[in-house]
Every structure is written in structure tokens, then in C-alpha cells.
Design a protein around this motif. Structure first.
Motif, PDB file in Angstrom:
ATOM      1  N   PRO A  52     -35.919  -0.269   3.357  1.00  0.00           N
ATOM      2  CA  PRO A  52     -36.076  -0.317   4.826  1.00  0.00           C
ATOM      3  C   PRO A  52     -37.516  -0.087   5.284  1.00  0.00           C
ATOM      4  CG  PRO A  52     -34.940   1.695   4.137  1.00  0.00           C
ATOM      5  CD  PRO A  52     -35.010   0.809   2.937  1.00  0.00           C
ATOM      6  N   HIS A  53     -38.256   0.685   4.533  1.00  0.00           N
ATOM      7  CA  HIS A  53     -39.647   0.955   4.914  1.00  0.00           C
ATOM      8  C   HIS A  53     -40.553  -0.236   4.559  1.00  0.00           C
ATOM      9  CE1 HIS A  53     -38.152   4.922   5.678  1.00  0.00           C
ATOM     10  NE2 HIS A  53     -37.700   5.008   4.436  1.00  0.00           N
ATOM     11  N   LEU A  54     -40.214  -0.947   3.497  1.00  0.00           N
ATOM     12  CA  LEU A  54     -40.946  -2.168   3.170  1.00  0.00           C
ATOM     13  C   LEU A  54     -40.677  -3.235   4.233  1.00  0.00           C
ATOM     14  CD1 LEU A  54     -42.773  -3.614   1.109  1.00  0.00           C
ATOM     15  CD2 LEU A  54     -40.692  -4.378  -0.068  1.00  0.00           C
ATOM     16  N   ALA A  55     -39.421  -3.316   4.669  1.00  0.00           N
ATOM     17  CA  ALA A  55     -39.074  -4.277   5.722  1.00  0.00           C
ATOM     18  C   ALA A  55     -39.845  -3.989   7.004  1.00  0.00           C
ATOM     19  CB  ALA A  55     -37.564  -4.218   5.979  1.00  0.00           C
ATOM     20  N   GLU A  56     -39.933  -2.717   7.358  1.00  0.00           N
ATOM     21  CA  GLU A  56     -40.664  -2.339   8.571  1.00  0.00           C
ATOM     22  C   GLU A  56     -42.153  -2.672   8.440  1.00  0.00           C
ATOM     23  OE1 GLU A  56     -40.209   1.748   9.580  1.00  0.00           O
ATOM     24  OE2 GLU A  56     -41.334   1.589  11.450  1.00  0.00           O
ATOM     25  N   ALA A  57     -42.711  -2.431   7.253  1.00  0.00           N
ATOM     26  CA  ALA A  57     -44.140  -2.709   7.045  1.00  0.00           C
ATOM     27  C   ALA A  57     -44.433  -4.197   7.106  1.00  0.00           C
ATOM     28  CB  ALA A  57     -44.575  -2.147   5.698  1.00  0.00           C
ATOM     29  N   LEU A  58     -43.474  -5.018   6.707  1.00  0.00           N
ATOM     30  CA  LEU A  58     -43.660  -6.471   6.713  1.00  0.00           C
ATOM     31  C   LEU A  58     -43.211  -7.097   8.030  1.00  0.00           C
ATOM     32  CD1 LEU A  58     -42.387  -7.285   3.103  1.00  0.00           C
ATOM     33  CD2 LEU A  58     -44.701  -7.731   3.962  1.00  0.00           C
ATOM     34  N   ASP A  59     -42.547  -6.297   8.871  1.00  0.00           N
ATOM     35  CA  ASP A  59     -41.950  -6.826  10.103  1.00  0.00           C
ATOM     36  C   ASP A  59     -41.008  -7.980   9.760  1.00  0.00           C
ATOM     37  OD1 ASP A  59     -41.402  -7.005  12.791  1.00  0.00           O
ATOM     38  OD2 ASP A  59     -43.054  -8.367  13.219  1.00  0.00           O
ATOM     39  N   GLY A  60     -40.202  -7.748   8.738  1.00  0.00           N
ATOM     40  CA  GLY A  60     -39.251  -8.771   8.293  1.00  0.00           C
ATOM     41  C   GLY A  60     -37.993  -8.117   7.768  1.00  0.00           C
ATOM     42  N   ASP A  61     -37.190  -8.909   7.074  1.00  0.00           N
ATOM     43  CA  ASP A  61     -35.939  -8.410   6.501  1.00  0.00           C
ATOM     44  C   ASP A  61     -36.076  -8.297   4.979  1.00  0.00           C
ATOM     45  OD1 ASP A  61     -34.588  -8.304   8.958  1.00  0.00           O
ATOM     46  OD2 ASP A  61     -34.160 -10.450   8.856  1.00  0.00           O
ATOM     47  N   VAL A  62     -35.555  -7.212   4.434  1.00  0.00           N
ATOM     48  CA  VAL A  62     -35.573  -6.972   2.994  1.00  0.00           C
ATOM     49  C   VAL A  62     -34.200  -6.474   2.592  1.00  0.00           C
ATOM     50  CG1 VAL A  62     -36.543  -5.555   1.136  1.00  0.00           C
ATOM     51  CG2 VAL A  62     -38.042  -6.412   2.954  1.00  0.00           C
ATOM     52  N   PHE A  63     -33.656  -7.012   1.515  1.00  0.00           N
ATOM     53  CA  PHE A  63     -32.357  -6.524   1.035  1.00  0.00           C
ATOM     54  C   PHE A  63     -32.415  -6.340  -0.474  1.00  0.00           C
ATOM     55  CE2 PHE A  63     -32.116 -11.099   0.649  1.00  0.00           C
ATOM     56  CZ  PHE A  63     -31.368 -11.342  -0.503  1.00  0.00           C
ATOM     57  N   VAL A  64     -31.507  -5.509  -0.983  1.00  0.00           N
ATOM     58  CA  VAL A  64     -31.449  -5.195  -2.410  1.00  0.00           C
ATOM     59  C   VAL A  64     -30.224  -5.861  -3.006  1.00  0.00           C
ATOM     60  CG1 VAL A  64     -31.216  -3.355  -4.137  1.00  0.00           C
ATOM     61  CG2 VAL A  64     -32.598  -2.976  -2.075  1.00  0.00           C
ATOM     62  N   SER A  65     -30.420  -6.509  -4.146  1.00  0.00           N
ATOM     63  CA  SER A  65     -29.283  -7.076  -4.885  1.00  0.00           C
ATOM     64  C   SER A  65     -29.318  -6.528  -6.306  1.00  0.00           C
ATOM     65  CB  SER A  65     -29.347  -8.608  -4.900  1.00  0.00           C
ATOM     66  OG  SER A  65     -30.516  -9.056  -5.572  1.00  0.00           O
ATOM     67  N   ASN A  66     -28.135  -6.295  -6.866  1.00  0.00           N
ATOM     68  CA  ASN A  66     -28.031  -5.766  -8.226  1.00  0.00           C
ATOM     69  C   ASN A  66     -27.703  -6.888  -9.195  1.00  0.00           C
ATOM     70  OD1 ASN A  66     -26.913  -3.462  -6.252  1.00  0.00           O
ATOM     71  ND2 ASN A  66     -27.946  -2.532  -7.984  1.00  0.00           N
ATOM     72  N   MET A  67     -28.447  -6.931 -10.292  1.00  0.00           N
ATOM     73  CA  MET A  67     -28.221  -7.933 -11.332  1.00  0.00           C
ATOM     74  C   MET A  67     -28.294  -7.209 -12.682  1.00  0.00           C
ATOM     75  SD  MET A  67     -30.126 -11.634 -11.767  1.00  0.00           S
ATOM     76  CE  MET A  67     -29.823 -12.011 -10.043  1.00  0.00           C
ATOM     77  N   ALA A  68     -27.204  -6.537 -13.054  1.00  0.00           N
ATOM     78  CA  ALA A  68     -27.200  -5.675 -14.229  1.00  0.00           C
ATOM     79  C   ALA A  68     -26.906  -6.451 -15.509  1.00  0.00           C
ATOM     80  CB  ALA A  68     -26.167  -4.572 -14.049  1.00  0.00           C
ATOM     81  N   GLY A  69     -27.272  -5.807 -16.620  1.00  0.00           N
ATOM     82  CA  GLY A  69     -26.962  -6.365 -17.936  1.00  0.00           C
ATOM     83  C   GLY A  69     -28.168  -6.416 -18.832  1.00  0.00           C
ATOM     84  N   GLY A  70     -27.918  -6.271 -20.136  1.00  0.00           N
ATOM     85  CA  GLY A  70     -28.999  -6.407 -21.107  1.00  0.00           C
ATOM     86  C   GLY A  70     -30.093  -5.374 -20.942  1.00  0.00           C
ATOM     87  N   SER A  71     -29.710  -4.144 -20.541  1.00  0.00           N
ATOM     88  CA  SER A  71     -30.699  -3.079 -20.327  1.00  0.00           C
ATOM     89  C   SER A  71     -31.783  -3.499 -19.337  1.00  0.00           C
ATOM     90  CB  SER A  71     -31.345  -2.661 -21.657  1.00  0.00           C
ATOM     91  OG  SER A  71     -30.372  -2.229 -22.568  1.00  0.00           O
ATOM     92  N   GLY A  72     -31.394  -4.243 -18.336  1.00  0.00           N
ATOM     93  CA  GLY A  72     -32.329  -4.669 -17.301  1.00  0.00           C
ATOM     94  C   GLY A  72     -32.910  -6.051 -17.507  1.00  0.00           C
ATOM     95  N   THR A  73     -32.698  -6.625 -18.686  1.00  0.00           N
ATOM     96  CA  THR A  73     -33.336  -7.910 -18.985  1.00  0.00           C
ATOM     97  C   THR A  73     -32.642  -9.097 -18.313  1.00  0.00           C
ATOM     98  OG1 THR A  73     -32.047  -8.209 -21.022  1.00  0.00           O
ATOM     99  CG2 THR A  73     -34.166  -7.073 -21.208  1.00  0.00           C
ATOM    100  N   VAL A  74     -31.366  -8.938 -17.949  1.00  0.00           N
ATOM    101  CA  VAL A  74     -30.671 -10.051 -17.293  1.00  0.00           C
ATOM    102  C   VAL A  74     -31.332 -10.357 -15.947  1.00  0.00           C
ATOM    103  CG1 VAL A  74     -28.500 -10.763 -16.207  1.00  0.00           C
ATOM    104  CG2 VAL A  74     -28.469  -9.677 -18.455  1.00  0.00           C
ATOM    105  N   GLY A  75     -31.593  -9.309 -15.169  1.00  0.00           N
ATOM    106  CA  GLY A  75     -32.236  -9.510 -13.874  1.00  0.00           C
ATOM    107  C   GLY A  75     -33.651 -10.031 -14.015  1.00  0.00           C
ATOM    108  N   ALA A  76     -34.414  -9.451 -14.972  1.00  0.00           N
ATOM    109  CA  ALA A  76     -35.796  -9.897 -15.164  1.00  0.00           C
ATOM    110  C   ALA A  76     -35.851 -11.336 -15.659  1.00  0.00           C
ATOM    111  CB  ALA A  76     -36.503  -8.966 -16.144  1.00  0.00           C
TER     112      ALA A  76
END
Length: 318
Positions: A52-76
Motif C-alpha cells: 500500500p505504501h508503494l502504491a501511494e508513492a507511485l500514485d497508482g495501484d499495486v497488488f500482491v499475488s502468490n505464486m508458490a512452488g519450487g522453493s520460490g523458483t516457480v514464481g521467479a
């Protein structure tokens, strides 16, 4: 020749104008922050505290999505190679960014990213449930030696910081071969398993301690933590270097090739968000150690860490 040079100059000028315009107009749609682990874990909690603080600093919208798996490598891996437009960012930890690509066959490496900013660097802690019979790490060593093969430690996946924390503890204490490892897809499921008694030990940053009823046993820091003055450091219980200090750092990354002006805008917004009263309060409540670096400094730090973490990989036997 003059005509050719003039055309080239016009082309360069047009490109610069286009880049500037792109940065000035950015963002024009919501920015997705990818958490590469399940909801409820340390990375997820920190990113949702920042968003929410990044969104305010950018004057835009920011959301978080989860992409789990592979000890973090699936999302990366999903983010690597995508169009670098600034609308898809990932929050990678030291393990996702520098450990996993050196121990696994993943489609990304040190040159796959445009680092945006570092946000935090917190020491890790080995802990048990508050109702555990283990009051101290000495109790753990005695119990494990008395009944080899009985006790199980969990992690959010092989090579994750949670795995490296318990490996550093039990390898450093000489009992790792008498224990079993049960990996999960994220800290959230692992802590549920510890509450159910499936595993007895887990390691993560202090932010996780604020989300449950746990008993910390060892802190992997150079000195005792001010917030946990009764918890010994790893060195104090006999764990020697390089296993006695372990820090979970993390920051925002974009796919490689992001326009410099957009990179700078995101990096500056990240600094504003990290310095905001709201995020500072969040950090204080969760004992998150803020460690902001701008894009250029974070790029240099990330590349140095990528090269030096080979020793940790060898110590963990990965």
C-alpha cells in the motif's frame, strides 16, 4: 553525412523523448508484486506490508499475488523473460535470487533481472512451538542424540532460507545426520505442520515469531537481538562460521531490460514507501530490519552475493 548524422540525432532524441514520456506516464495500470511463496509466510507478510505504501508513492495501484512452488523458483521462473514493462515485479529473497539458480536447473540466473531496490535484511532464528519440551538448544542436542532419527525439521523447500537456517543449526551442532527433513511449499503450511506435531523445528525471520506462539532457541546474528535478549546467538552455542550468521535479505526485481527511467521511478517510489511512517511502524511491529538500497547499489550487492554464496551452498551440502 550531415544529413545522416542529423537523422540519427533526431532518432536518438525521439527515443529519449519516448522514454521520458513512458516514465512520466508510468504507471497506467496496476502493478503486480509476485510473492514466490504461499500466503501467510514471512515474504508474503512483508510484501503485503509494503504494497500500500508503494502504491501511494507511485500514485497508482499495486497488488500482491502468490505464486508458490519450487522453493520460490516457480514464481521467479514465471517472471523471468517476460516483457520488462515495470508492471510485473517479484520480491526475491537471497535464496530465490542467488542460491536456487546455482543448485537447480531453472530458467533464470544473475543476468535475468533489473534490480529495483532492496527492502529488508533480517537475521534468521531457529524456533519451536511454545509448548515444546525443548527449552534450550542444549535440550535439543541431548534428545536427538538419545533417539537418532526420531525428530523432524521442516522447511519451505530445499535451499530456502528456512532450510538453510535449520541446516546451519543442526550441521553446526553435529546432529544433522540424526534428523529428518520434511519440506513444504511455503512457511505457512510448514507452521501448520509444526502446530500439529508433524515437525518439531523450523527456522525463519523474527516476523514469523510475531504470527504465532513460538519459543526461539538460537539467533543467527553477530550479537544478541535487542528484541530477544535471552536468546543466544549461534556462535554462543558453538556453531562456527560460516554457519553462525544468516540473514534473509530481499528486494524487488523486474525482468531484465527495464527502461532506466522506469527503473529509477520504481526505485525512488520504493525508497519513499520504505521510509513511510506506515511501513516503519510495520517494520517495528514485526522486527523487520529495513535495509533499503537504490537500483544501482542493489544491482552491485546482488551480483556480489550471487558470487559469494557458493560457500554457503557447499556448507549446506546442496
Amino acid at each position: 553525412m550531415k544529413l545522416t548524422l542529423s537523422c540519427a540525432a533526431v532518432t536518438v532524441a525521439a527515443a529519449l523523448v519516448g522514454t521520458t514520456a513512458l516514465a512520466q506516464d508510468f504507471p497506467q495500470r496496476p502493478i503486480n508484486l509476485v510473492a514466490p511463496f504461499n500466503a501467510g509466510g514471512g515474504t508474503d507478510l512483508l510484501l503485503r506490508g509494503l504494497a500500500p505504501h508503494l502504491a501511494e508513492a507511485l500514485d497508482g495501484d499495486v497488488f500482491v499475488s502468490n505464486m508458490a512452488g519450487g522453493s520460490g523458483t516457480v514464481g521467479a521462473a514465471a517472471l523471468a523473460g517476460q516483457r520488462p514493462d515495470g508492471y510485473q515485479l517479484g520480491y526475491w529473497s537471497v535464496t530465490v535470487a542467488t542460491i536456487q539458480p546455482q543448485i537447480k536447473d531453472v530458467p533464470y540466473g544473475v543476468d535475468s533481472w533489473t534490480p529495483i531496490c532492496s527492502v529488508a535484511a533480517s537475521p534468521t532464528i531457529l524456533f519451536v512451538n511454545a509448548d515444546s519440551p525443548f527449552q534450550t538448544i542444549e535440550d535439543v542436542v541431548t534428545a536427538v542424540k538419545a533417539e537418532p532419527g526420531k525428530y523432524i525439521y521442516g522447511s519451505s523447500g530445499p535451499g530456502a532460507i528456512t532450510h538453510l537456517t535449520v541446516v546451519s543449526a543442526f550441521e553446526g551442532l553435529g546432529i544433522i545426520d540424526d534428523m529428518k527433513h520434511l519440506p513444504f511449499q511455503g512457511s505457512g503450511p510448514a507452521l501448520q505442520a509444526m502446530a500439529a506435531g508433524t515437525i518439531q523445528f523450523f527456522g525463519d525471520t523474527e516476523i514469523l515469531l510475531t504470527r504465532g506462539d513460538f519459543r526461539p532457541l538460537v539467533a543467527f546474528n553477530s550479537e544478541r537481538l535487542a528484541s530477544l535478549p535471552d536468546v543466544p546467538t549461534a556462535a554462543e552455542v558453538g556453531i562456527e562460521a560460516p554457519l553462525n550468521e544468516l540473514y534473509l535479505w530481499g528486494g524487488l526485481f523486474a525482468p531484465a531490460g527495464l527502461e532506466p527511467d522506469v527503473t529509477e521511478k520504481l526505485s525512488s517510489a520504493c525508497e519513499t514507501a520504505v521510509a513511510s511512517d506506515g511501513f516503519q511502524a510495520f517494520a517495528e511491529q514485526t522486527s523487520t530490519v529495513i535495509d533499503y538500497r537504490n537500483a544501482a547499489d542493489f544491482d552491485a550487492f546482488f551480483r556480489a552475493q550471487y558470487g559469494s554464496n557458493g560457500a554457503l551452498i557447499e556448507a549446506a551440502g546442496l
